[in-house]
Design an enzyme around this catalytic site. Sequence first.
Site: not given
Ligand SMILES: Nc1ncnc2c(CN3C[C@H](CSc4cnccn4)[C@@H](O)C3)c[nH]c12
Length: 230
Positions: A14, A80, A174-175, A198
């Site tokens: 990112e 997401g 998640m942040e 996604d």
């Molecule tokens: N469906 C979703 N649910 C929750 N969070 C997200 C995200 C955003 N980010 C990406 C990453 C996923 S965990 C992770 C762990 N290992 C490898 C890559 N990502 C985390 O930093 C949150 C994108 N799609 C999401």
Amino acid sequence: MPKKIAIMGAMPEEIAPLLDKLDNVTTSVYACNTYYEGTYRGKEIVVAYSKIGKVFATLTATMLIEKFGCDLLLFSGVAGAISDELAIGDLIIADGLCQHDLDITAFGHPHGYVPEGEVCIPTDVTLRNIAKEVANEKGLKLKEGIIATGDQFVANSERKEWIGETFKAHALEMEGASVAVVCSSMGVPFFIMRAISDSADMDAGFDFDAFLESSAKTSADFVISMVEKI
Ligand SMILES: Nc1ncnc2c(CN3C[C@H](CSc4cnccn4)[C@@H](O)C3)c[nH]c12
């Protein structure tokens, strides 16, 4: 007084698109995080990725402000989608952020609430307006809505729908809400931008792997283009 701008992500992917745009870069490691200090178009910038999840994001946001003296924070990353209006690659800016996994409902409180806290933390209007200006200039579509944060990668339509209905959220990650708590508590203007990777459903894991890099770049390219107007 000129501003020192923090640009934060959660994952290396990112912030990667940002690093080669900085001039005069110096790096330092503090509290198990690497901080990239440099300039962009004459503005002082500090870039870092926190690592995944609310706790790491809280630590990095705090360090960017307290240790590096940043007085404004821009977050760039992926998310997401909850809203059907958001397709992969689309941009969303948060007008508010909440914690979907914060739950003391056993005491009669609403989901996402703890005493002396607030369910939804508003972001800085001025920074949102700058984003809208940039989007208009670039002819880019920009969604504005609530983003829900929690310490789980959501890959389940039932969970996604519950989060959407409970918090009226349009996207999840998640942040962001951690950054919101830190910055609002410290009076630092902040801005959260995400590009969709996604749809937080059963295909989320595959889509995330496929679109992380391109969506992260979409978000980062937009956020860096805001810097000139700040
Ligand atoms: N469906 C979703 N649910 C929750 N969070 C997200 C995200 C955003 N980010 C990406 C990453 C996923 S965990 C992770 C762990 N290992 C490898 C890559 N990502 C985390 O930093 C949150 C994108 N799609 C999401």
